[in-house]
Design a protein around this motif. Structure first.
Motif: not given
Length: 591
Positions: A559-570
Motif C-alpha cells: 500500500d506504500d509506493r515509496t516503501a516498495l521501491l526500497e524493497e530489494l530483498e524479497n
C-alpha cells in the motif's frame, strides 16, 4: 510482506486467452488432431483435422469414451462395458515459454500397458494426476500425467469405502472422494469426503445427495447434487466444502448432473434438467444464471480459447453458442438431422469438441465428422470416417517448430540491458498487457528441491555455494501468493487457492540504481477499483525496460509506493502456470 484475507468472486477476471505468440511467426504450426471412438466397433480412429489423409487406427477392447489429458499430450480410452482402459500418446505436445509455445509433432502411438478392472467410468484430469473411477471395484486408479505424456504408465490406487458410480479428485494436499451407502446394487450416493492418498478419511462427509458430475475451475472443484452444487477449495487444514443451494427462481424439480469447468475465470457451465443450462459463479452472487434451451440437450462443450463462450447441440440438430458472461444463447444454426433424446443414454448421438476456431462434431448416422466454424456456426468441411463415429476428443494447438533438438536459448532481450546497463532514453512505459496470462510462483519449487539443479548451476560460475544460493533465493522468492492471473486491467492474486481481484492503471515507472552500480526499472500500477484486500500498488521488474511480452517477472506489492521501491530483498517470482516443474528448470537454466 503483507498477507491478505482472501475470498472474492473472480467470474469477470478473464474472458479470453491472449493471442498465441507463435501465430505471428512464419515457422509456427497450428495442428489439431481428432480422435474418434466408434459406437459399435472396438477401435479409435485418429486424423489430422486439416489433412485427414494423415490418419491412424487403434484397436481396443470395446466401445470407447475418449478424454484428452495433460493438455492433449495423451488420450485416455475408457471402455466401461469391457472393463478396460487404454492410453494413446497423441503425438502432439505443447511447451509454453510465457511469450510463446513450442509444439512437438509425431505420429500418435498406443502406450504400452492398459488398465483392467470392474467398470471404469468417470475420469478427472487435474494437478498432474489422472483419476479413473472403477465403479464396481471400490477404488480409483491414479495415473501420473507427466509419465503418461512420456509414454509410461505409472499408477497407484485410492481405496473407497464401497464400490459405486463416483469419482476421486486431488484438492490441495488431500483427495476428495464420493461416498455411497451400503444399499443394494449401486448404493445411494450421499456426498464427498476428504481423504489421504491411501483413502484414510480425514473428515466428515459433506452432504451432496445423488452426487453426479464434477469439474474444476480455478481454485474450485464443483459437483452436482439434489440440493444444489457442492464446491470444494483447498484450505490450511484440508478441503473446504460449501453448498450452493439452488435458488427459488430456477425451474422446480430439476438438478445439475453434468458440469464443465471454465478456463481463465472461475465459473462452471452445467446442465439443469434435460432442457436447461446454468452458469455457476462459485464465489459471487447470484451463484446461478439459468439458460432455457429450445429443445433437449444432446451435448455441450466449452471454448478453451475464449472462455466467454460455450456451445450446445440440441436434439433438433441445431448448434447454439452460449454466452457465459451474458447467461444467454446467441448464434444458432442447424448442423445435422434431428437426434431424439428418447431411448437409452448410450444410443448413438453426436458429440462435440473444440479445435481452435472450429467445433468438430461426430455424426453417427452419417458416418462423418463435421467441421463447423465458430464464426457463424457454418459447416466448413466433412470427414468421412466410416462406421458409426461417436465419442470424440481433440489434441493440439499452435506453436513454434524447431528443427532437431529443442533449443531453450530464447532471446530474452539485450544481454547488457538484462544485466542492468542501459541509458535512460532506452526506457519506455509499458502496459499491463505485457504481463497478461496465468502465472505460478516458483517458491514451491525451491522448497521441494526441484530448483536444486539451478542452484548447482549458479554455483559453478558464481561466488556462492549451491546451499548459499538456495538460502539467498529462499528470501527472494518467498511468498504466500502461489498464483497470479492478469487479464485486461484486472489482476487476481491467489493465496491457498482463494482469489483477491482488482483493476490497476499505470502509475509510470521508476529507474533504480543498485549498490553494484547496475540499474533496474520498476513498472508501477495503482489500484483503481476492486477488493479492499487487494494491494494499492504493484510493481513489476523483469529485466525488460520497454514494451515487450514478459517471460517471467518479479513482483512487489503493498500500500506504500515509496516503501516498495526500497524493497530489494524479497521479490516473489512468477513463471507461466502452463510450465511443469521440468520446464521451469529448463527456463531458468537457459535464462
Amino acid at each position: 510482506m503483507k498477507r491478505w484475507i482472501l475470498g472474492v468472486s473472480a467470474l469477470a477476471v478473464s474472458i479470453g486467452a491472449p493471442a498465441a505468440f507463435a501465430e505471428d511467426h512464419e515457422d509456427s504450426v497450428t495442428l489439431y488432431r481428432v480422435f474418434v471412438g466408434d459406437h459399435a466397433d472396438a477401435k479409435v480412429t485418429a486424423f489430422d483435422l486439416d489433412t485427414p489423409d494423415n490418419h491412424w487406427s487403434f484397436e481396443t477392447t470395446g466401445q470407447n469414451k475418449l478424454f484428452a489429458v495433460n493438455d492433449g499430450a495423451a488420450i485416455v480410452a475408457v471402455q466401461s462395458d469391457s472393463d478396460a482402459v487404454h492410453f494413446i500418446d497423441s503425438g502432439i505436445s505443447l511447451h509454453s515459454h510465457g511469450g510463446h509455445s513450442d509444439i512437438d509433432i509425431d505420429d500418435p502411438v498406443a502406450i504400452e500397458g492398459a488398465l483392467a478392472g470392474p467398470r471404469p467410468f468417470r475420469i478427472i484430469d487435474h494437478d498432474g494426476k489422472v483419476a479413473i473411477n472403477f465403479d464396481k471395484g471400490g477404488y480409483a486408479a491414479i495415473v501420473d500425467a507427466h509419465a503418461l505424456s512420456h509414454g509410461t504408465l505409472e499408477t497407484s490406487q485410492l481405496k473407497q469405502d464401497r464400490a459405486h458410480h463416483g469419482f476421486a479428485a486431488p484438492v490441495g494436499d488431500f483427495w476428495v472422494t464420493s461416498v455411497a451407502t451400503d444399499t443394494p446394487v449401486d448404493g445411494t450416493r450421499i456426498g464427498l469426503r476428504a481423504v489421504e492418498a491411501d483413502g484414510t478419511p480425514t473428515g466428515d462427509v459433506a452432504t451432496c445427495t445423488g452426487i453426479h458430475g464434477e469439474a474444476f475451475s480455478g481454485a474450485y472443484l464443483a459437483a452436482g447434487c439434489q440440493e444444489g452444487v457442492l464446491t470444494v477449495t483447498p484450505g490450511e487444514d484440508g478441503p473446504v466444502f460449501e453448498m450452493l443451494t439452488y435458488p427459488d427462481d430456477l425451474p422446480e424439480g430439476q438438478t445439475t448432473g453434468t458440469l464443465l469447468g471454465v478456463k481463465s475465470m472461475q465459473a462452471f457451465l452445467g446442465n439443469y434438467g434435460s432442457d436447461g443450462l446454468v452458469v455457476i459463479d462459485p464465489a459471487g452472487e447470484p451463484h446461478f444464471s439459468y439458460i432455457e434451451l429450445p429443445f433437449r440437450r444432446v451435448d455441450f462443450a466449452l471454448d478453451p480459447a475464449d472462455a466467454r463462450f460455450g456451445y450446445v447441440l440440441t436434439e433438433d440438430g441445431s448448434l447454439h453458442q452460449v454466452d457465459i458472461l451474458g447467461g444467454s444463447l446467441t448464434t444458432s444454426a442447424k448442423v445435422t438431422e434431428p437426434y431424439s433424446m428418447d431411448g437409452h443414454w448410450n444410443d448413438p448421438r453426436p458429440r462435440i469438441a473444440m479445435a481452435g476456431d472450429e467445433i468438430v462434431m461426430s455424426d453417427p448416422k452419417a458416418g462423418v465428422v463435421r467441421r463447423i466454424a465458430k464464426d457463424g456456426l457454418r459447416q466448413v468441411g466433412v470427414i468421412d470416417v466410416g462406421g458409426m463415429p461417436y465419442n470424440i476428443a481433440v489434441a493440439g494447438g499452435s506453436g513454434m517448430v524447431h528443427e532437431g533438438e529443442h533449443d531453450h536459448a530464447h532471446d530474452h532481450g539485450d544481454a547488457q540491458i538484462a544485466k542492468g546497463y542501459f541509458e535512460d532514453s532506452q526506457v519506455a512505459g509499458r502496459a499491463l498487457s505485457d504481463w497478461a496470462g496465468d502465472w505460478q510462483s516458483v517458491y514451491p519449487y525451491l522448497q521441494d528441491r526441484t530448483l536444486d539443479p539451478v542452484m548447482a548451476h549458479k554455483a559453478e560460475t558464481g561466488s556462492m555455494t549451491a546451499a548459499e544460493y538456495k538460502s539467498y533465493y529462499e528470501t527472494g522468492y518467498k511468498t504466500d501468493v502461489e498464483r497470479i492471473t492478469i487479464n485486461g486491467d484486472t489482476v487476481t492474486f491467489y493465496e491457498n487457492g482463494q482469489p483477491v481481484a482488482a483493476e490497476y492503471a499505470s502509475d509510470g515507472y521508476e529507474i533504480l540504481t543498485y549498490p553494484k552500480g547496475n540499474r533496474g526499472v520498476r513498472f508501477i500500477f495503482e489500484k483503481s477499483e476492486g477488493d479492499e484486500a487487494a494491494p494499492e500498488f504493484i510493481q513489476f521488474s523483469d529485466h525488460i525496460i520497454a514494451p515487450a511480452k514478459a517471460y517471467h517477472f518479479h513482483l512487489y506489492w503493498g500500500d506504500d509506493r515509496t516503501a516498495l521501491l526500497e524493497e530489494l530483498e524479497n521479490w516473489p517470482t512468477y513463471y507461466p502456470s502452463s510450465l511443469n516443474a521440468d520446464e521451469v528448470v529448463d527456463e531458468m537454466l537457459a535464462h
